[in-house]
Design an enzyme around this catalytic site. Structure first.
Site, PDB file in Angstrom:
ATOM      1  N   GLU A   1       0.818  -1.211   0.000  1.00 12.15           N
ATOM      2  CA  GLU A   1       0.000   0.000   0.000  1.00 12.15           C
ATOM      3  C   GLU A   1       0.852   1.261   0.000  1.00 12.15           C
ATOM      4  O   GLU A   1       0.414   2.315  -0.446  1.00 12.15           O
ATOM      5  CB  GLU A   1      -0.944  -0.005   1.214  1.00 12.15           C
TER       6      GLU A   1
ATOM      7  N   HIS B   1       9.422 -26.353   1.263  1.00 13.52           N
ATOM      8  CA  HIS B   1       8.915 -27.457   0.454  1.00 13.52           C
ATOM      9  C   HIS B   1       7.999 -26.968  -0.658  1.00 13.52           C
ATOM     10  O   HIS B   1       7.262 -27.768  -1.239  1.00 13.52           O
ATOM     11  CB  HIS B   1       8.201 -28.460   1.354  1.00 13.52           C
TER      12      HIS B   1
ATOM     13  N   LYS C   1     -13.061   2.124  -2.600  1.00 14.30           N
ATOM     14  CA  LYS C   1     -14.026   2.465  -1.557  1.00 14.30           C
ATOM     15  C   LYS C   1     -15.162   3.320  -2.124  1.00 14.30           C
ATOM     16  O   LYS C   1     -16.334   3.143  -1.759  1.00 14.30           O
ATOM     17  CB  LYS C   1     -13.319   3.212  -0.421  1.00 14.30           C
TER      18      LYS C   1
END
Length: 402
Positions: free
Chosen positions: A249, A275, A391
């Site tokens: 951000e 792994h 938003k």
């Protein structure tokens, strides 16, 4: 705390450091380690509830969760801390089903005071239990609508300074209040962050290492655009999540030349990801830097018992080895394997142990590193227009019911 690296940038440092010094006058997170935390400790003394539920999202929860996750198994905490941070209904119900809501303090955290996720969850809590000044406290900006709500209902509130961004707010009331309430030593948290602050701004060890690292990451950002944090402790899982928000951000921006910039954060856990992701690091595309984070002292002496397993005698060399030593040897093996290929930038941070000052020092170091990278990239680390656009779209859709 110990540190070593295998890169060595040579660009001059003074102008960037002067920019950071000037920025201290405008950006509030720099000075948070120097504050007096008495108001949080005093409030914490009066909290009687056994359950503490933080309602928030992103910067309002990730830093606090990172510290709590790292420390909770090493401390004798008298209260339990929970986080409600997603609008996923299954997550909300599953977290609340084992919480006695009548023995809970709710901490509602939103810098703006109008975060949709936070207020949505808070509304739901209201439907389950009576909310008043005795079981709810608010953390927000001094002039937000959430502060207005708190005042109207006689609730205690704590301020998030306007010049402290959410993802840089862990050492403000956002983190210090809930952590103090559950019994974590916030004086020691600030002590760890302050150590890094003083070292950097007095041009001691952290100054050289952070500027060198930031310069390298930015100078080679087109070659090594992916920055992997490889944390060798499951307790650092919360730190990894916090780092991803902080890095993504803050550094995914358009610079002063209208050029798109960004460094891509990845957080993985050792030895689990040995792994999986280690294969990609070692033999995959050379577009990654790697920071390995080790814990020097786990304060745990759990051992591999000398149990004889028929057919597996060749592994008896691990008998009586402490798991903490095993995980650090696994980290060392990973570091050596990366360095052996000789073309993957790698640095190693070894933090002191499972204590408040250690995790706080690490987090403040990464805050400074983020700010330095942003300066080198000619971007603003503290805004988030990309997030804000989403938003706005969400709000419009909800209002229009589409």
């Amino acid at each position: 705390m110990h540190y070593r690296h295998n890169f060595n940038p040579t660009i001059s440092d003074e102008e960037i450091f002067d920019n950071i010094l000037d920025e201290q006058e405008l950006i509030g997170y720099y000075s948070l380690p120097l504050q007096d935390p008495s108001i949080y400790k005093e409030y914490a003394k009066g909290v009687k509830q056994k359950n503490i539920v933080v309602i928030g999202i992103g910067g309002s929860t990730l830093g606090t969760y990172a510290i709590y996750k790292y420390l909770k198994h090493s401390k004798e905490l008298t209260k339990k801390l929970y986080f409600l941070e997603t609008t996923d209904p299954i997550d909300i119900e599953s977290k609340l089903e084992n919480v006695d809501l009548n023995d809970t303090l709710f901490i509602v955290i939103s810098k703006s005071g109008t975060t949709i996720e936070t207020i949505s969850i808070f509304k739901y809590i209201h439907s389950l239990v009576s909310i008043d000044k005795n079981n709810c406290v608010v953390v927000t900006e001094h002039d937000s609508k959430l502060k207005t709500y708190a005042d109207a209902n006689g609730m205690k509130s704590f301020e998030i300074p306007k010049n402290v961004g959410g993802r840089f707010s862990v050492f403000s009331a956002v983190g210090l209040l809930p952590l103090a309430i559950v019994g974590i030593n916030i004086d020691d948290l600030l002590k760890g962050a302050k150590m890094v602050h003083q070292s950097f701004f007095n041009k001691r060890n952290f100054y050289k290492r952070l500027i060198n690292k930031a310069r390298f990451l930015v100078e080679y950002k087109n070659s090594f655009n992916v920055n992997v944090v490889f944390s060798y402790s499951s307790r650092l899982e919360g730190f990894n999540k916090w780092y991803i928000q902080l890095w993504g951000e803050s550094l995914g921006k358009v610079d002063i030349n209208s050029t798109r910039q960004g460094l891509t954060p990845i957080g993985i856990i050792g030895p689990i990801d040995q792994h999986s992701f280690l294969q990609l690091i070692i033999e995959g595309k050379r577009d990654k830097t790697v920071t390995v984070i080790k814990v020097e002292n786990f304060y745990n002496h759990l051992k591999i018992p000398p149990v004889k397993l028929e057919g597996l005698e060749e592994l008896d060399y691990i008998d009586n080895l402490e798991f903490s030593k095993l995980i650090n040897k696994q980290a060392d093996a990973t570091i050596e394997s990366i360095n052996n290929v000789n073309d993957i930038p790698c640095d190693v941070i070894t933090i002191d142990g499972m204590c408040e000052s250690a995790i706080a020092a690490l987090m403040y170091e990464y805050e400074l590193l983020t700010s330095l990278c942003a300066k080198f990239m000619y971007i603003d680390a503290y805004n988030q227009p990309g997030v804000e656009s989403g938003k706005k779209i969400l709000k419009e859709k909800l209002i229009k019911n589409i």
